[in-house]
Scaffold this motif. Structure first.
Motif, PDB file in Angstrom:
ATOM      1  N   ILE A 367       1.016  -1.308  -0.141  1.00 44.82           N
ATOM      2  CA  ILE A 367      -0.911  -0.033   0.227  1.00 44.82           C
ATOM      3  C   ILE A 367       0.439   1.189  -0.276  1.00 44.82           C
ATOM      4  O   ILE A 367       0.668   2.039  -0.532  1.00 44.82           O
ATOM      5  CB  ILE A 367      -0.684   0.339   1.116  1.00 44.82           C
ATOM      6  CG1 ILE A 367      -1.630  -1.306   1.051  1.00 44.82           C
ATOM      7  CG2 ILE A 367      -1.267   1.214   1.504  1.00 44.82           C
ATOM      8  CD1 ILE A 367      -3.073  -1.560   2.422  1.00 44.82           C
ATOM      9  N   VAL A 368       2.201   1.055   0.917  1.00 45.57           N
ATOM     10  CA  VAL A 368       2.611   2.729   0.924  1.00 45.57           C
ATOM     11  C   VAL A 368       3.593   2.331  -0.439  1.00 45.57           C
ATOM     12  O   VAL A 368       3.404   3.681  -0.846  1.00 45.57           O
ATOM     13  CB  VAL A 368       4.027   2.126   2.192  1.00 45.57           C
ATOM     14  CG1 VAL A 368       4.901   2.683   1.762  1.00 45.57           C
ATOM     15  CG2 VAL A 368       3.065   2.090   3.412  1.00 45.57           C
ATOM     16  N   THR A 369       4.399   1.579  -0.721  1.00 44.75           N
ATOM     17  CA  THR A 369       4.593   1.362  -2.450  1.00 44.75           C
ATOM     18  C   THR A 369       3.824   2.508  -3.578  1.00 44.75           C
ATOM     19  O   THR A 369       4.211   3.288  -4.252  1.00 44.75           O
ATOM     20  CB  THR A 369       5.445   0.415  -3.342  1.00 44.75           C
ATOM     21  OG1 THR A 369       5.800  -0.023  -2.084  1.00 44.75           O
ATOM     22  CG2 THR A 369       6.035   0.143  -4.345  1.00 44.75           C
ATOM     23  N   PHE A 370       2.614   1.953  -2.947  1.00 41.63           N
ATOM     24  CA  PHE A 370       1.239   2.423  -4.275  1.00 41.63           C
ATOM     25  C   PHE A 370       1.259   3.820  -4.081  1.00 41.63           C
ATOM     26  O   PHE A 370       1.026   4.727  -4.871  1.00 41.63           O
ATOM     27  CB  PHE A 370       0.260   1.700  -4.082  1.00 41.63           C
ATOM     28  CG  PHE A 370      -1.626   2.366  -4.722  1.00 41.63           C
ATOM     29  CD1 PHE A 370      -1.344   2.117  -6.145  1.00 41.63           C
ATOM     30  CD2 PHE A 370      -2.563   3.021  -4.395  1.00 41.63           C
ATOM     31  CE1 PHE A 370      -2.522   2.481  -7.120  1.00 41.63           C
ATOM     32  CE2 PHE A 370      -2.731   3.407  -5.297  1.00 41.63           C
ATOM     33  CZ  PHE A 370      -3.095   3.235  -6.410  1.00 41.63           C
ATOM     34  N   VAL A 371       0.780   3.851  -2.974  1.00 38.23           N
ATOM     35  CA  VAL A 371       0.676   5.802  -2.796  1.00 38.23           C
ATOM     36  C   VAL A 371       2.323   6.234  -3.319  1.00 38.23           C
ATOM     37  O   VAL A 371       1.775   7.955  -3.307  1.00 38.23           O
ATOM     38  CB  VAL A 371       1.026   5.814  -0.794  1.00 38.23           C
ATOM     39  CG1 VAL A 371       0.235   6.892  -0.437  1.00 38.23           C
ATOM     40  CG2 VAL A 371      -0.404   5.341  -0.169  1.00 38.23           C
ATOM     41  N   PHE A 372       3.596   5.965  -2.416  1.00 40.45           N
ATOM     42  CA  PHE A 372       4.597   6.516  -3.109  1.00 40.45           C
ATOM     43  C   PHE A 372       4.207   6.708  -4.769  1.00 40.45           C
ATOM     44  O   PHE A 372       4.407   7.694  -4.911  1.00 40.45           O
ATOM     45  CB  PHE A 372       5.549   5.850  -2.527  1.00 40.45           C
ATOM     46  CG  PHE A 372       7.038   6.093  -3.796  1.00 40.45           C
ATOM     47  CD1 PHE A 372       7.317   8.008  -2.652  1.00 40.45           C
ATOM     48  CD2 PHE A 372       7.823   6.531  -4.526  1.00 40.45           C
ATOM     49  CE1 PHE A 372       8.497   8.229  -2.947  1.00 40.45           C
ATOM     50  CE2 PHE A 372       8.730   6.075  -4.787  1.00 40.45           C
ATOM     51  CZ  PHE A 372       9.060   7.869  -3.718  1.00 40.45           C
ATOM     52  N   LEU A 373       3.722   5.748  -5.506  1.00 43.63           N
ATOM     53  CA  LEU A 373       4.380   5.939  -6.801  1.00 43.63           C
ATOM     54  C   LEU A 373       2.957   7.300  -7.180  1.00 43.63           C
ATOM     55  O   LEU A 373       3.416   8.199  -8.040  1.00 43.63           O
ATOM     56  CB  LEU A 373       4.516   4.794  -7.611  1.00 43.63           C
ATOM     57  CG  LEU A 373       5.431   3.796  -7.217  1.00 43.63           C
ATOM     58  CD1 LEU A 373       4.987   1.842  -8.021  1.00 43.63           C
ATOM     59  CD2 LEU A 373       6.297   3.927  -7.563  1.00 43.63           C
ATOM     60  N   LEU A 374       1.800   7.055  -6.930  1.00 45.87           N
ATOM     61  CA  LEU A 374       0.991   8.274  -7.387  1.00 45.87           C
ATOM     62  C   LEU A 374       1.158   9.065  -6.522  1.00 45.87           C
ATOM     63  O   LEU A 374       0.904  10.119  -7.578  1.00 45.87           O
ATOM     64  CB  LEU A 374      -0.391   7.609  -6.579  1.00 45.87           C
ATOM     65  CG  LEU A 374      -2.182   8.252  -6.553  1.00 45.87           C
ATOM     66  CD1 LEU A 374      -1.860   8.074  -8.268  1.00 45.87           C
ATOM     67  CD2 LEU A 374      -2.483   7.835  -5.993  1.00 45.87           C
ATOM     68  N   SER A 375       2.249   9.351  -5.710  1.00 50.51           N
ATOM     69  CA  SER A 375       2.480  10.482  -5.023  1.00 50.51           C
ATOM     70  C   SER A 375       3.366  11.272  -5.637  1.00 50.51           C
ATOM     71  O   SER A 375       3.849  12.862  -5.807  1.00 50.51           O
ATOM     72  CB  SER A 375       2.389  10.802  -3.702  1.00 50.51           C
ATOM     73  OG  SER A 375       1.715  10.372  -3.115  1.00 50.51           O
ATOM     74  N   LEU A 376       4.096  10.824  -6.875  1.00 48.72           N
ATOM     75  CA  LEU A 376       5.601  11.377  -7.736  1.00 48.72           C
ATOM     76  C   LEU A 376       4.948  11.812  -9.062  1.00 48.72           C
ATOM     77  O   LEU A 376       5.852  13.241  -8.987  1.00 48.72           O
ATOM     78  CB  LEU A 376       5.989  10.267  -8.358  1.00 48.72           C
ATOM     79  CG  LEU A 376       6.921   9.183  -7.721  1.00 48.72           C
ATOM     80  CD1 LEU A 376       7.458   7.697  -8.298  1.00 48.72           C
ATOM     81  CD2 LEU A 376       8.532  10.244  -7.213  1.00 48.72           C
ATOM     82  N   GLY A 377       3.954  12.175  -9.042  1.00 54.22           N
ATOM     83  CA  GLY A 377       3.194  13.418 -10.346  1.00 54.22           C
ATOM     84  C   GLY A 377       2.734  15.049  -9.074  1.00 54.22           C
ATOM     85  O   GLY A 377       2.380  15.371  -9.986  1.00 54.22           O
ATOM     86  N   LEU A 378       3.138  14.686  -7.392  1.00 51.59           N
ATOM     87  CA  LEU A 378       2.910  15.718  -6.724  1.00 51.59           C
ATOM     88  C   LEU A 378       3.152  16.953  -6.616  1.00 51.59           C
ATOM     89  O   LEU A 378       2.553  18.076  -7.580  1.00 51.59           O
ATOM     90  CB  LEU A 378       2.999  15.655  -5.556  1.00 51.59           C
ATOM     91  CG  LEU A 378       2.381  17.095  -4.140  1.00 51.59           C
ATOM     92  CD1 LEU A 378       1.495  17.524  -4.379  1.00 51.59           C
ATOM     93  CD2 LEU A 378       2.858  16.404  -2.996  1.00 51.59           C
ATOM     94  N   PHE A 379       4.050  17.152  -7.267  1.00 46.88           N
ATOM     95  CA  PHE A 379       4.641  18.221  -7.875  1.00 46.88           C
ATOM     96  C   PHE A 379       5.282  18.315  -9.413  1.00 46.88           C
ATOM     97  O   PHE A 379       6.526  18.980 -10.005  1.00 46.88           O
ATOM     98  CB  PHE A 379       6.393  19.279  -7.365  1.00 46.88           C
ATOM     99  CG  PHE A 379       5.821  18.921  -5.457  1.00 46.88           C
ATOM    100  CD1 PHE A 379       5.001  19.796  -5.599  1.00 46.88           C
ATOM    101  CD2 PHE A 379       6.419  19.316  -5.113  1.00 46.88           C
ATOM    102  CE1 PHE A 379       4.748  19.984  -3.748  1.00 46.88           C
ATOM    103  CE2 PHE A 379       6.507  18.836  -3.303  1.00 46.88           C
ATOM    104  CZ  PHE A 379       5.262  19.519  -2.937  1.00 46.88           C
ATOM    105  N   LEU A 380       4.452  17.337  -9.939  1.00 47.38           N
ATOM    106  CA  LEU A 380       5.224  17.803 -11.715  1.00 47.38           C
ATOM    107  C   LEU A 380       5.109  18.974 -12.624  1.00 47.38           C
ATOM    108  O   LEU A 380       5.226  19.486 -12.924  1.00 47.38           O
ATOM    109  CB  LEU A 380       4.162  16.628 -11.716  1.00 47.38           C
ATOM    110  CG  LEU A 380       4.710  16.225 -13.226  1.00 47.38           C
ATOM    111  CD1 LEU A 380       6.382  15.998 -13.532  1.00 47.38           C
ATOM    112  CD2 LEU A 380       3.886  15.261 -14.255  1.00 47.38           C
ATOM    113  N   PRO A 381       3.643  20.123 -11.998  1.00 47.90           N
ATOM    114  CA  PRO A 381       3.978  20.967 -12.982  1.00 47.90           C
ATOM    115  C   PRO A 381       4.808  22.247 -12.386  1.00 47.90           C
ATOM    116  O   PRO A 381       5.304  23.024 -13.691  1.00 47.90           O
ATOM    117  CB  PRO A 381       2.207  21.622 -11.897  1.00 47.90           C
ATOM    118  CG  PRO A 381       1.632  20.373 -11.826  1.00 47.90           C
ATOM    119  CD  PRO A 381       2.497  19.163 -11.258  1.00 47.90           C
ATOM    120  N   ILE A 382       5.429  21.773 -11.443  1.00 49.30           N
ATOM    121  CA  ILE A 382       6.230  22.885 -10.921  1.00 49.30           C
ATOM    122  C   ILE A 382       8.020  22.492 -11.945  1.00 49.30           C
ATOM    123  O   ILE A 382       8.717  23.147 -11.484  1.00 49.30           O
ATOM    124  CB  ILE A 382       6.351  22.727  -9.145  1.00 49.30           C
ATOM    125  CG1 ILE A 382       5.379  23.437  -8.802  1.00 49.30           C
ATOM    126  CG2 ILE A 382       7.909  23.994  -9.394  1.00 49.30           C
ATOM    127  CD1 ILE A 382       5.718  23.249  -7.191  1.00 49.30           C
TER     128      ILE A 382
END
Length: 429
Positions: A367-382
């Motif tokens: 679950i943590v790995t899935f959340v981490f991979l999903l969160s890699l796009g958090l600062f993508l616009p920046i």
């Protein structure tokens, strides 16, 4: 270098020609927009992705100035969403149904099933090239400057075929076709581009790129051997000694150690690869810019390996740090919710049900790995804005162009050109 072929011989028209200056005005509010897009994507189960992407594009486009006047992006999230739905209904869903039918008819391990899988993979590679071209055509079609529309007027099928067969040639040439392939694809795109009634032209050849590529290839090969060797050694320790019920018996701390080694190795290898590739990518960027022409203009890029490396590594770290922060926040919320559920007698992870501790750790780490991979796009616009700002800041145009002679070209109303790129998740911006 001036290109007199594109200039008028009429002195009156020649005197009206003027230089163009590119500049970048950094967009504001991208941090808040990144958080906003990320939260809404989660709450809408990904549906807001299309509208969030559109807002990011509008801000980045408007930050690019030509003679002080901004570009305009006219696309909409609705267009991206509908394009995705069309591609899903016409391609993705039928392929899924065909795959299930093939498994049922041929069997999962049959020769016919393997032939079907290879054909399917080949088809998707071909479609990927088409998707790249159509996405570029859509973005240009939705780009305006001084009310004049850009366009891409060639064939996506032709580009897709070139993309397909040159990619198949990559392993046969051990990658040495890469500079020729990149130049060929770039030439196709540039020669098909228009702004209003004027065409772009690309005059580059791949030969000058091979010196930089040779060094990049040797260093990359050595890095790949070292990385695969280290990860292979770590994964070989992940041997499950099953009990009668088939439960894995590795201690939880050993599992976490191996996972950390694998992810850490990938991270370090990625950083080193960026160092190796920076010089080649910078050389390719300068080469492509120098051989791109529009009317009486020739582009010129001052991108250097050091600057490209800095922007790439800092973007990489920014995405990684953003993913860590988002994961920690999510884990904290998850622990709070788990405690509340446990207080109500609910045990979602099976901690109190007698399950093996290793299984509990695997569930939680998954679950943590899935959340981490999903969160890699958090600062993508920046990171997208930082990269665009760096490249635009290093780009200039030599020569002049008579803007009064540029009029609107043939009308194009392309609204669904990015469906494939969205469905295949290959669109970078």
């Amino acid at each position: 270098m001036q290109d007199d072929v594109f200039r008028s011989s009429d002195p009156a028209e020649y005197s009206a020609a003027e230089p163009l200056e590119l500049s970048w005005l950094a967009p504001i509010g991208l941090f808040g927009l990144s958080l906003y897009n990320f939260v809404l994507r989660i709450l809408t189960l990904g549906m807001y992705h299309f509208w969030g992407k559109t807002e990011v594009r509008k801000r980045i486009w408007s930050s690019v100035r030509i003679n002080g006047e901004p570009l305009q992006y006219m696309g909409t999230g609705r267009e991206l969403f509908i394009g995705f739905l069309i591609v899903f209904a016409l391609i993705i869903l039928p392929v899924m149904l065909l795959t299930f039918g093939a498994v049922f008819l041929f069997g999962p391990e049959s020769t016919l099933m393997r032939v079907f899988q290879v054909s399917l993979y080949a088809g998707f590679v071909f479609l990927t090239g088409i998707a790249i071209y159509r996405a570029q055509r859509y973005r240009l079609n939705r780009t305006r400057w001084r009310g004049i529309q850009a366009a891409l007027t060639g064939s996506s099928l032709g580009y897709g075929w070139t993309y397909f067969w040159t990619l198949l040639a990559m392993p046969l040439t051990l990658g040495w076709i890469s500079p020729w392939r990149a130049t060929r694809l770039q030439k196709t795109l540039i020669n098909d581009m228009q702004f209003g009634n004027r065409e772009f032209r690309f005059s580059g050849r791949s030969g000058p790129l091979y010196k930089s590529f040779a060094l990049f290839w040797v260093l990359s090969a050595l890095l790949a051997l070292a990385t695969f060797g280290a990860i292979g050694s770590a994964m070989s320790d992940l041997v499950f000694i099953s009990s009668g019920q088939g439960a894995p018996q590795l201690p939880p701390d050993k599992i976490l150690e191996i996972v950390a080694l694998v992810y850490g190795g990938i991270f370090v290898a990625g950083m080193i690869y960026m160092v190796f590739s920076a010089w080649y990518r910078a050389a390719m960027t300068r080469h492509f810019a120098l051989h791109t022409h529009f009317d009486g203009l020739t582009f010129k890029s001052q991108v250097k390996a050091r600057g490209l490396l800095w922007i790439t590594i800092t973007n990489y770290l920014l995405l990684f740090i953003g993913a860590i922060i988002a994961t920690l926040v999510t884990v904290a919320i998850g622990i709070f919710m788990f405690s509340a559920l446990a207080g109500a007698g609910i045990d979602p992870f099976g901690i109190n049900s007698g399950d093996d501790p290793a299984l509990v750790v695997q569930r939680a780490s998954g679950i943590v790995t899935f959340v981490f991979l999903l969160s890699l796009g958090l600062f993508l616009p920046i990171t997208q804005a930082r990269t665009s700002g760096y490249l635009i800041g290093k780009l200039s145009m030599d020569g002049t162009v008579d803007l009064a002679q540029i009029t609107a070209g043939a009308a194009q109303d392309i609204k669904r050109g990015e469906g494939l790129a969205q469905a295949f998740d290959i669109d970078a911006l």
